[in-house]
Design a protein around this motif. Structure first.
Motif, PDB file in Angstrom:
ATOM      1  N   SER A 274       0.808  -1.223   0.000  1.00  0.00           N
ATOM      2  CA  SER A 274       0.000   0.000   0.000  1.00  0.00           C
ATOM      3  C   SER A 274       0.838   1.268   0.000  1.00  0.00           C
ATOM      4  O   SER A 274       0.325   2.350  -0.277  1.00  0.00           O
ATOM      5  CB  SER A 274      -0.912   0.018   1.231  1.00  0.00           C
ATOM      6  N   GLY A 275       2.124   1.139   0.339  1.00  0.00           N
ATOM      7  CA  GLY A 275       2.975   2.311   0.472  1.00  0.00           C
ATOM      8  C   GLY A 275       2.804   3.021   1.804  1.00  0.00           C
ATOM      9  O   GLY A 275       3.478   4.020   2.063  1.00  0.00           O
ATOM     10  N   ARG A 276       1.956   2.503   2.664  1.00  0.00           N
ATOM     11  CA  ARG A 276       1.692   3.142   3.954  1.00  0.00           C
ATOM     12  C   ARG A 276       2.739   2.763   4.988  1.00  0.00           C
ATOM     13  O   ARG A 276       3.377   1.714   4.902  1.00  0.00           O
ATOM     14  CB  ARG A 276       0.320   2.722   4.479  1.00  0.00           C
ATOM     15  N   VAL A 277       2.887   3.640   5.970  1.00  0.00           N
ATOM     16  CA  VAL A 277       3.702   3.354   7.143  1.00  0.00           C
ATOM     17  C   VAL A 277       2.758   3.210   8.332  1.00  0.00           C
ATOM     18  O   VAL A 277       1.976   4.114   8.620  1.00  0.00           O
ATOM     19  CB  VAL A 277       4.742   4.461   7.401  1.00  0.00           C
ATOM     20  N   HIS A 278       2.817   2.084   8.992  1.00  0.00           N
ATOM     21  CA  HIS A 278       1.932   1.795  10.126  1.00  0.00           C
ATOM     22  C   HIS A 278       2.698   1.877  11.430  1.00  0.00           C
ATOM     23  O   HIS A 278       3.894   1.583  11.487  1.00  0.00           O
ATOM     24  CB  HIS A 278       1.357   0.376  10.006  1.00  0.00           C
ATOM     25  N   ARG A 279       1.998   2.245  12.481  1.00  0.00           N
ATOM     26  CA  ARG A 279       2.528   2.085  13.831  1.00  0.00           C
ATOM     27  C   ARG A 279       2.382   0.630  14.223  1.00  0.00           C
ATOM     28  O   ARG A 279       1.371  -0.020  13.929  1.00  0.00           O
ATOM     29  CB  ARG A 279       1.743   2.955  14.818  1.00  0.00           C
ATOM     30  N   VAL A 280       3.383   0.089  14.893  1.00  0.00           N
ATOM     31  CA  VAL A 280       3.324  -1.302  15.335  1.00  0.00           C
ATOM     32  C   VAL A 280       2.211  -1.502  16.360  1.00  0.00           C
ATOM     33  O   VAL A 280       1.640  -2.596  16.460  1.00  0.00           O
ATOM     34  CB  VAL A 280       4.694  -1.730  15.901  1.00  0.00           C
ATOM     35  N   ASP A 281       1.891  -0.452  17.116  1.00  0.00           N
ATOM     36  CA  ASP A 281       0.870  -0.589  18.149  1.00  0.00           C
ATOM     37  C   ASP A 281      -0.521  -0.158  17.688  1.00  0.00           C
ATOM     38  O   ASP A 281      -1.382   0.161  18.503  1.00  0.00           O
ATOM     39  CB  ASP A 281       1.272   0.190  19.410  1.00  0.00           C
ATOM     40  N   GLU A 282      -0.769  -0.170  16.368  1.00  0.00           N
ATOM     41  CA  GLU A 282      -2.132   0.073  15.896  1.00  0.00           C
ATOM     42  C   GLU A 282      -3.063  -1.008  16.451  1.00  0.00           C
ATOM     43  O   GLU A 282      -2.696  -2.185  16.501  1.00  0.00           O
ATOM     44  CB  GLU A 282      -2.177   0.054  14.371  1.00  0.00           C
ATOM     45  N   PRO A 283      -4.267  -0.624  16.860  1.00  0.00           N
ATOM     46  CA  PRO A 283      -5.167  -1.610  17.484  1.00  0.00           C
ATOM     47  C   PRO A 283      -5.408  -2.853  16.646  1.00  0.00           C
ATOM     48  O   PRO A 283      -5.454  -3.969  17.187  1.00  0.00           O
ATOM     49  CB  PRO A 283      -6.462  -0.817  17.689  1.00  0.00           C
TER      50      PRO A 283
END
Length: 290
Positions: A97-106
């Motif tokens: 997706s090209g997105r950067v996620h936080r590891v602690d996303e719910p």
């Protein structure tokens, strides 16, 4: 009992289930399952030392499960605060997706949590631990406390809710290249030369049993059939009977002697046992769950 029972205590299903020797195999099954979430598995491989020190990471995970189950409340909360602090600083890049996620996303925390507790409950129960349906529901509800420790406010509270979650998340899951890397490692781990001769006769068969204990849809995503359902159940029960022949005072010292310490703290009545599990109530609300 006058000592600190921690988050769960001897009057919980968790206290007795987590002392079962099949928890180790259940942990391997959880790794196979967790790897099917593309973003979650990339978070592991991009932010941890799994490739360089896979066994160290596995032992640290086992230690955290042990501390939050058998440690004092302060010990569990201190360990969890350390995990939350690390997670807050980590990010994962998703090339799809090209997105950067936080590891602690719910959603990521919920997937890891559900894959873990679902594996613990399924493997230990299938291997022969006698657990009523009501006690299984209670276990899932109790594990909301574990979810809250890592910052997850909402998690399934029953087996039915857990199964509904897996059904809802399945469209997201697939065997991405990173999942196949985990699959290859778990079947053929990089081990020390001195123990290499044991791999084909010990680790590989155990790992294959853990893989075969996955739900059919998970094995279909990986594209490998595994053992038959009947053969898997037989293998799990044989392995559990063999493991129970090892004295508990030895089994309970890995990865660290948290269970003996808890028994010392609370008294002999806190010893995990089938009798203690049978005495655990299953009706009504679970104290401290959300």
């Amino acid at each position: 009992m006058t000592g600190d029972p921690g988050l769960f205590g001897p009057f919980s299903v968790t206290w007795h289930l987590h002392a079962d020797p099949m928890m180790w195999l259940a942990g391997v099954r959880a790794l196979y399952l967790q790897a099917l979430h593309p973003v979650a598995v990339r978070g592991v491989l991009q932010n941890s030392g799994f490739r360089a020190d896979p066994w160290g990471r596995l032992m640290r995970t086992a230690e955290f499960v042990g501390v939050r189950t058998y440690g004092t409340r302060e010990e569990a909360e201190t360990a969890a605060a350390r995990v939350r602090r690390v997670h807050r600083a980590l990010r994962v890049h998703d090339p799809d997706s090209g997105r950067v996620h936080r590891v602690d996303e719910p959603e990521l925390l919920r997937w890891i949590h559900c894959a873990e507790i679902g594996s613990y409950l399924h493997v230990v129960r299938r291997a022969g631990l006698r657990l009523t349906d009501a006690q299984a529901d209670r276990y899932v509800a109790e594990q909301r406390r574990s979810a809250a420790l890592v910052g997850l406010d909402e998690a399934p509270g029953s087996v039915a809710e857990l199964e509904a979650y897996f059904a809802a998340v399945r469209p997201v899951l697939r065997a991405a290249p990173e999942a196949l890397e985990i699959l290859r490692f778990l079947h053929r781990p990089r081990i020390r030369p001195l123990t290499a001769p044991l791999e084909p006769v010990l680790w590989t068969p155990l790992s294959h049993v853990a893989y075969s204990a996955l739900p059919a849809w998970a094995r279909e995503l990986y594209g490998r059939p595994g053992l038959s359902e009947a053969a898997t159940t037989r293998a799990l029960r044989v392995l559990r009977r063999a493991a129970l022949m090892i004295p508990a005072r030895l089994r309970w010292r890995l990865p660290s002697p948290l269970i003996p310490a808890a028994i010392t703290r609370l008294g002999p009545a806190a010893t995990p046992s089938a009798r203690g599990l049978a005495a655990v109530g299953s009706a009504g609300a679970v104290p401290g769950s959300r």
